[in-house]
Write a protein that holds these residues in place. Sequence first.
Motif, PDB file in Angstrom:
ATOM      1  N   ALA A  72       6.245  -5.694  12.131  1.00 20.77           N
ATOM      2  CA  ALA A  72       5.832  -4.359  11.704  1.00 20.77           C
ATOM      3  C   ALA A  72       5.154  -3.666  12.872  1.00 20.77           C
ATOM      4  CB  ALA A  72       4.874  -4.439  10.517  1.00 20.77           C
ATOM      5  N   THR A  73       5.180  -2.330  12.831  1.00 22.76           N
ATOM      6  CA  THR A  73       4.475  -1.566  13.837  1.00 22.76           C
ATOM      7  C   THR A  73       3.979  -0.261  13.242  1.00 22.76           C
ATOM      8  OG1 THR A  73       4.538  -0.868  16.169  1.00 22.76           O
ATOM      9  CG2 THR A  73       6.436  -0.264  14.804  1.00 22.76           C
ATOM     10  N   MET A  74       3.024   0.338  13.946  1.00 20.68           N
ATOM     11  CA  MET A  74       2.419   1.576  13.496  1.00 20.68           C
ATOM     12  C   MET A  74       2.284   2.517  14.685  1.00 20.68           C
ATOM     13  SD  MET A  74      -1.427   2.123  11.976  1.00 20.68           S
ATOM     14  CE  MET A  74      -0.998   1.825  10.275  1.00 20.68           C
ATOM     15  N   ARG A  75       2.699   3.757  14.464  1.00 20.19           N
ATOM     16  CA  ARG A  75       2.466   4.772  15.480  1.00 20.19           C
ATOM     17  C   ARG A  75       0.973   5.032  15.501  1.00 20.19           C
ATOM     18  NH1 ARG A  75       6.109   8.468  17.758  1.00 20.19           N
ATOM     19  NH2 ARG A  75       7.633   8.148  16.084  1.00 20.19           N
ATOM     20  N   TRP A  76       0.329   4.764  16.617  1.00 24.69           N
ATOM     21  CA  TRP A  76      -1.130   4.706  16.642  1.00 24.69           C
ATOM     22  C   TRP A  76      -1.784   6.049  16.366  1.00 24.69           C
ATOM     23  CZ3 TRP A  76      -3.621   0.893  15.290  1.00 24.69           C
ATOM     24  CH2 TRP A  76      -4.935   0.621  15.673  1.00 24.69           C
ATOM     25  N   SER A  77      -1.191   7.137  16.808  1.00 24.59           N
ATOM     26  CA  SER A  77      -1.826   8.434  16.601  1.00 24.59           C
ATOM     27  C   SER A  77      -1.550   8.965  15.200  1.00 24.59           C
ATOM     28  CB  SER A  77      -1.343   9.435  17.644  1.00 24.59           C
ATOM     29  OG  SER A  77       0.063   9.581  17.556  1.00 24.59           O
ATOM     30  N   GLY A  78      -0.328   8.865  14.723  1.00 22.57           N
ATOM     31  CA  GLY A  78       0.022   9.467  13.445  1.00 22.57           C
ATOM     32  C   GLY A  78      -0.042   8.549  12.251  1.00 22.57           C
ATOM     33  N   GLY A  79      -0.038   7.234  12.509  1.00 20.93           N
ATOM     34  CA  GLY A  79      -0.132   6.286  11.413  1.00 20.93           C
ATOM     35  C   GLY A  79       1.169   5.937  10.726  1.00 20.93           C
ATOM     36  N   ASN A  80       2.283   6.475  11.195  1.00 14.10           N
ATOM     37  CA  ASN A  80       3.577   6.117  10.606  1.00 14.10           C
ATOM     38  C   ASN A  80       3.820   4.625  10.793  1.00 14.10           C
ATOM     39  OD1 ASN A  80       3.623   8.848  12.087  1.00 14.10           O
ATOM     40  ND2 ASN A  80       5.132   9.117  10.459  1.00 14.10           N
ATOM     41  N   THR A  81       4.401   4.005   9.754  1.00 12.41           N
ATOM     42  CA  THR A  81       4.619   2.559   9.799  1.00 12.41           C
ATOM     43  C   THR A  81       6.096   2.217   9.686  1.00 12.41           C
ATOM     44  OG1 THR A  81       4.270   2.409   7.410  1.00 12.41           O
ATOM     45  CG2 THR A  81       2.351   2.081   8.833  1.00 12.41           C
ATOM     46  N   TYR A  82       6.457   1.089  10.271  1.00 10.34           N
ATOM     47  CA  TYR A  82       7.844   0.646  10.306  1.00 10.34           C
ATOM     48  C   TYR A  82       7.852  -0.870  10.148  1.00 10.34           C
ATOM     49  CZ  TYR A  82       7.896   5.215  12.520  1.00 10.34           C
ATOM     50  OH  TYR A  82       7.701   6.550  12.787  1.00 10.34           O
ATOM     51  N   TYR A  83       8.854  -1.368   9.415  1.00  9.88           N
ATOM     52  CA  TYR A  83       8.880  -2.791   9.085  1.00  9.88           C
ATOM     53  C   TYR A  83      10.246  -3.406   9.333  1.00  9.88           C
ATOM     54  CZ  TYR A  83       4.585  -1.665   6.583  1.00  9.88           C
ATOM     55  OH  TYR A  83       3.317  -1.250   6.269  1.00  9.88           O
ATOM     56  N   ALA A  84      10.247  -4.696   9.609  1.00 14.87           N
ATOM     57  CA  ALA A  84      11.487  -5.461   9.606  1.00 14.87           C
ATOM     58  C   ALA A  84      11.971  -5.579   8.164  1.00 14.87           C
ATOM     59  CB  ALA A  84      11.248  -6.845  10.201  1.00 14.87           C
ATOM     60  N   ASP A  85      13.280  -5.613   7.987  1.00 14.62           N
ATOM     61  CA  ASP A  85      13.834  -5.711   6.632  1.00 14.62           C
ATOM     62  C   ASP A  85      13.335  -6.957   5.906  1.00 14.62           C
ATOM     63  OD1 ASP A  85      17.119  -4.311   7.465  1.00 14.62           O
ATOM     64  OD2 ASP A  85      15.213  -3.351   6.948  1.00 14.62           O
ATOM     65  N   SER A  86      13.106  -8.024   6.646  1.00 15.35           N
ATOM     66  CA  SER A  86      12.722  -9.293   6.032  1.00 15.35           C
ATOM     67  C   SER A  86      11.335  -9.267   5.400  1.00 15.35           C
ATOM     68  CB  SER A  86      12.795 -10.413   7.063  1.00 15.35           C
ATOM     69  OG  SER A  86      11.927 -10.144   8.158  1.00 15.35           O
ATOM     70  N   VAL A  87      10.504  -8.291   5.775  1.00 13.60           N
ATOM     71  CA  VAL A  87       9.142  -8.248   5.239  1.00 13.60           C
ATOM     72  C   VAL A  87       8.873  -6.972   4.457  1.00 13.60           C
ATOM     73  CG1 VAL A  87       8.368  -9.658   7.181  1.00 13.60           C
ATOM     74  CG2 VAL A  87       8.034  -7.168   7.243  1.00 13.60           C
ATOM     75  N   LYS A  88       9.820  -6.046   4.454  1.00 11.75           N
ATOM     76  CA  LYS A  88       9.615  -4.767   3.783  1.00 11.75           C
ATOM     77  C   LYS A  88       9.321  -4.988   2.303  1.00 11.75           C
ATOM     78  CE  LYS A  88      12.166  -1.759   5.739  1.00 11.75           C
ATOM     79  NZ  LYS A  88      13.337  -0.962   6.166  1.00 11.75           N
ATOM     80  N   GLY A  89       8.284  -4.336   1.817  1.00 16.83           N
ATOM     81  CA  GLY A  89       7.891  -4.487   0.426  1.00 16.83           C
ATOM     82  C   GLY A  89       6.904  -5.618   0.187  1.00 16.83           C
ATOM     83  N   ARG A  90       6.735  -6.494   1.169  1.00 17.78           N
ATOM     84  CA  ARG A  90       5.795  -7.618   1.033  1.00 17.78           C
ATOM     85  C   ARG A  90       4.622  -7.495   2.005  1.00 17.78           C
ATOM     86  NH1 ARG A  90       7.342 -12.659   2.311  1.00 17.78           N
ATOM     87  NH2 ARG A  90       8.882 -12.004   3.870  1.00 17.78           N
ATOM     88  N   PHE A  91       4.859  -6.971   3.191  1.00 12.97           N
ATOM     89  CA  PHE A  91       3.823  -6.850   4.214  1.00 12.97           C
ATOM     90  C   PHE A  91       3.434  -5.390   4.387  1.00 12.97           C
ATOM     91  CE2 PHE A  91       5.013 -10.828   6.958  1.00 12.97           C
ATOM     92  CZ  PHE A  91       4.997 -11.612   5.825  1.00 12.97           C
ATOM     93  N   THR A  92       2.163  -5.181   4.731  1.00 15.85           N
ATOM     94  CA  THR A  92       1.666  -3.835   4.993  1.00 15.85           C
ATOM     95  C   THR A  92       0.815  -3.848   6.259  1.00 15.85           C
ATOM     96  OG1 THR A  92       1.601  -3.335   2.623  1.00 15.85           O
ATOM     97  CG2 THR A  92       0.365  -1.887   4.095  1.00 15.85           C
ATOM     98  N   ILE A  93       1.148  -2.973   7.199  1.00 12.07           N
ATOM     99  CA  ILE A  93       0.344  -2.816   8.411  1.00 12.07           C
ATOM    100  C   ILE A  93      -0.579  -1.632   8.205  1.00 12.07           C
ATOM    101  CG2 ILE A  93       2.110  -1.405   9.562  1.00 12.07           C
ATOM    102  CD1 ILE A  93       1.225  -2.675  12.225  1.00 12.07           C
ATOM    103  N   SER A  94      -1.816  -1.768   8.650  1.00  8.55           N
ATOM    104  CA  SER A  94      -2.782  -0.687   8.495  1.00  8.55           C
ATOM    105  C   SER A  94      -3.802  -0.773   9.632  1.00  8.55           C
ATOM    106  CB  SER A  94      -3.483  -0.765   7.143  1.00  8.55           C
ATOM    107  OG  SER A  94      -4.239  -1.957   7.037  1.00  8.55           O
ATOM    108  N   ARG A  95      -4.657   0.220   9.690  1.00  6.10           N
ATOM    109  CA  ARG A  95      -5.709   0.236  10.717  1.00  6.10           C
ATOM    110  C   ARG A  95      -6.983   0.797  10.100  1.00  6.10           C
ATOM    111  NH1 ARG A  95      -3.176   5.412  13.736  1.00  6.10           N
ATOM    112  NH2 ARG A  95      -4.101   6.998  12.380  1.00  6.10           N
TER     113      ARG A  95
END
Length: 125
Positions: A48-71
């Motif tokens: 997973a990754t997050m655009r640091w300034s805007g907070g947009n998040t992106y996930y691998a298909d294998s973890v989508k819906g189960r993992f959440t990235i936040s700051r």
Amino acid sequence: VQLQASGGGLVQAGGSLRLSCAASGRTYSSRFMGWFRQAPGRDREFVATMRWSGGNTYYADSVKGRFTISRDNAKTMVYLQMNNLKPEDTAVYYCASASHAILSSSSSSGAYDSWGQGTQVTVSS
């Protein structure tokens, strides 16, 4: 940017863990902050990754819906909440910072120039 990951451990399948990554130094230069993992005998893979300034998040298909990235609001911590863990999630997890990446490269480990030391996650069946 200096990164320190923590929070790994042993959990049963279906359980949850939250990984933390403390960021220090020139964090304002980061474009993306992400998580990768590496299982024994396998290549490091994007989680997973997050655009640091805007907070947009992106996930691998294998973890989508189960993992959440936040700051946190101070942008000194990045988290990975992992729910409904599976044995195939077992790996060493790394947080990373990319200062020059663009969206199309943000899932590639080569785009990241600072890495934390890794934290082991083991999911038992």
